[in-house]
Scaffold this motif. Structure first.
Motif, PDB file in Angstrom:
ATOM      1  N   GLN A 270     -11.831  -4.187  15.607  1.00  0.00           N
ATOM      2  CA  GLN A 270     -10.482  -4.738  15.525  1.00  0.00           C
ATOM      3  C   GLN A 270     -10.288  -5.585  14.272  1.00  0.00           C
ATOM      4  O   GLN A 270      -9.234  -5.550  13.636  1.00  0.00           O
ATOM      5  CB  GLN A 270     -10.211  -5.566  16.781  1.00  0.00           C
ATOM      6  N   ARG A 271     -11.297  -6.353  13.885  1.00  0.00           N
ATOM      7  CA  ARG A 271     -11.183  -7.218  12.712  1.00  0.00           C
ATOM      8  C   ARG A 271     -11.016  -6.420  11.419  1.00  0.00           C
ATOM      9  O   ARG A 271     -10.495  -6.948  10.438  1.00  0.00           O
ATOM     10  CB  ARG A 271     -12.420  -8.105  12.592  1.00  0.00           C
ATOM     11  N   GLN A 272     -11.461  -5.187  11.409  1.00  0.00           N
ATOM     12  CA  GLN A 272     -11.386  -4.379  10.194  1.00  0.00           C
ATOM     13  C   GLN A 272     -10.030  -3.702  10.027  1.00  0.00           C
ATOM     14  O   GLN A 272      -9.827  -2.952   9.060  1.00  0.00           O
ATOM     15  CB  GLN A 272     -12.494  -3.325  10.203  1.00  0.00           C
ATOM     16  N   HIS A 273      -9.104  -3.952  10.948  1.00  0.00           N
ATOM     17  CA  HIS A 273      -7.760  -3.363  10.872  1.00  0.00           C
ATOM     18  C   HIS A 273      -6.719  -4.473  10.827  1.00  0.00           C
ATOM     19  O   HIS A 273      -6.080  -4.786  11.835  1.00  0.00           O
ATOM     20  CB  HIS A 273      -7.511  -2.459  12.074  1.00  0.00           C
ATOM     21  N   PRO A 274      -6.527  -5.119   9.670  1.00  0.00           N
ATOM     22  CA  PRO A 274      -5.521  -6.186   9.581  1.00  0.00           C
ATOM     23  C   PRO A 274      -4.114  -5.624   9.700  1.00  0.00           C
ATOM     24  O   PRO A 274      -3.819  -4.534   9.218  1.00  0.00           O
ATOM     25  CB  PRO A 274      -5.769  -6.789   8.191  1.00  0.00           C
TER      26      PRO A 274
END
Length: 512
Positions: A270-274
């Motif tokens: 999730q963190r890699q999809h801003p």
């Protein structure tokens, strides 16, 4: 009152009308009738309302006419800069102040600049008018208009999410068709060779129900269903198990997980999809639709995975995540890795930097205290690093505001943290009250403390541990274990060198 003329400017009927138009247009007209006219109306109204508010601030420091001219010119220059490319940073700041907001960069909006002439005309009328009387009606006009004007300027439209994602997947004869970024794409294999077909119908999203369950053509009892069935952006009700597919071979009596993104790695993915303005869109971080089609040797399964592209099951039963790419239209949706050394731990890096500065303060204070005990002076050596630590918090906050669309970028926070710790190091090493050859010991202990905190987060990025939550607790424990080292380094730095003669704390009394 020095700002009285600016209050009359802000309460002028033209400004009040611009305020009402701005509020209505952004929150009523735009949603109801999106288009060119409503888009430009907000710009025109904003350029009428903004100068009086800015003038209220500038009028505290400048002569009235100079402040008015400056307010108009600064408003026009700021508007031009934003519309020509600085909209992203402004959106990030506005989202912090006002919640999720968006300011769009659009050079065509510069056609609204003549509206500043209307604002200047209102200023001329306000400047020529008599002072605001003491009547209750006049006072209430100012009291009511000013808050609404400020609200209208800050309460921009909600952000429009343009993040590319596979919204749906369906079969169309011999090809697999997906909807992404408002367009339809087709591929014979469903894995590569995607081609643009047409723009997605405007009513397709509202009228078409997603297919969250589908069965194999050769065996009606063999079915698949997606994990993200009915997911909304209001919250994650499945504990991160949104990317996945369940399978049944007995007509739905029992289900098992056929494929999923491990829940333990959900946060890393999730963190890699801003998302724009930092607003998390769970509906684009989930498996939302499934397609099953017959092929020689069995069947294939295609799952719409939002920002992760597609999950595909081959006829042999093997699952894989595949990207969706069409260079001709700029479509590029790729799944992210489950591990990656040092990725997306900007929060841990920033915290490690603040802990390193705190350790510098502790070590410097211990050293300065020992110097003071021996010489009667020296405790002030800790004051510069204490002040800098106090300032480092809002500095970090400003970086977070302006870098919000970068998510938890390790690179951004590594640069920020390195600069903060470097400045703190310089403040410690250059203290004249401390023994400078020994101050690097305090710096080394402080850096060790920061690295100790971030070490578990680095391990999490490569899968050890799998969960993110334990890394914070573990990091705090290891960093706390470094405290005795910091104190020892400070104690040693403040110790008297036996080979150096130290002056007494006061001059000796001369003998008669």
């Amino acid at each position: 009152m020095r700002t009285g003329v600016f209050l009359r400017w802000a309460a002028h009927p033209l400004t009040a009308g611009g305020t009402a138009l701005l509020l209505l247009n952004d929150h009523v007209f735009k949603p109801a009738w999106p288009g060119l006219v409503t888009g430009k109306l907000s710009d025109v109204a904003g350029l009428v309302v903004a100068p009086p508010l800015l003038g209220l601030l500038l009028g505290l420091f400048l002569a009235a006419r100079v402040a008015a001219v400056a307010a108009v010119l600064v408003t026009g220059a700021g508007f031009a800069v934003v519309k020509l490319g600085a909209a992203g940073a402004v959106s990030a700041v506005w989202s912090v102040v006002n919640g999720p907001s968006v300011v769009l960069a659009d050079p065509t909006d510069l056609v609204a600049l003549p509206a500043l002439g209307l604002s200047w005309w209102a200023w001329r009328r306000a400047a020529a008018a008599p002072p605001v009387p003491d009547g209750l009606a006049a006072r209430w006009r100012v009291v009511v208009v000013l808050p609404f004007a400020a609200l209208a300027i800050t309460a921009t439209s909600a952000p429009v999410d343009t993040t590319q994602a596979v919204e749906s997947v369906r079969g169309d004869g011999s090809q697999v068709v997906i909807e992404a970024a408002g367009r339809l794409y087709g591929s014979a294999s469903g894995v590569d060779g995607w081609k643009f077909l047409s723009a997605a119908p405007a009513s397709s999203g509202a009228s078409r129900q997603p297919q969250v369950q589908a069965c194999a053509p050769e065996a009606a009892a063999h079915c698949y269903r997606v994990h993200g069935d009915g997911v909304s952006d209001s919250g994650d009700r499945r504990g991160g198990r949104l990317f996945g597919v369940d399978e049944t071979t007995d007509g739905g009596r029992t289900w098992r997980t056929a494929w999923e993104v491990p829940a333990a790695r959900w946060e890393f993915v999730q963190r890699q999809h801003p998302f724009p303005a930092g607003v998390l869109r769970l509906s684009k971080l989930a498996s939302t639709e499934v397609l099953v089609r017959a092929v020689p040797g069995g069947h294939e399964v295609f799952v719409a995975n939002g920002v992760e592209g597609l999950a595909v099951r081959g006829a042999a039963g093997d699952w894989r995540r595949v990207p969706v790419v069409d260079a001709g239209t700029g479509l590029d949706i790729r799944p992210v890795p489950f591990t990656g050394f040092g990725r997306v731990i900007g929060d841990a890096v920033s915290t490690a930097g603040l802990l390193a500065l705190l350790a510098l303060l502790i070590g410097t204070t211990v050293a300065a205290t020992r110097v003071r005990t021996r010489l009667g002076r020296g405790l002030t050596a800790a004051a510069p690093i204490a002040l800098f630590l106090f300032l480092a918090v809002p500095i970090s906050g400003a970086v977070a505001f302006f870098g919000e669309n970068a998510a938890m970028s390790t690179t951004l926070w590594s640069v920020t943290t390195s600069c903060l710790v470097a400045i703190g190091t310089a403040l410690v090493v250059t203290q004249p009250r401390l023994r400078r050859p020994r101050t690097p010991a305090i710096v080394a202990a402080a850096v060790l403390t920061g690295l100790a905190f971030v070490a578990p987060a680095l391990g999490w990025t490569v899968g050890y541990p799998q969960e993110h939550a334990p890394t914070v607790v573990l990091g705090v424990i290891i960093a706390a274990a470094c405290l005795p080292v910091v104190v020892a380094a400070g104690w040693w730095t403040g110790a008297r060198d036996p080979d150096v003669l130290v002056e007494p704390p006061w001059p000796p009394v001369p003998r008669p």
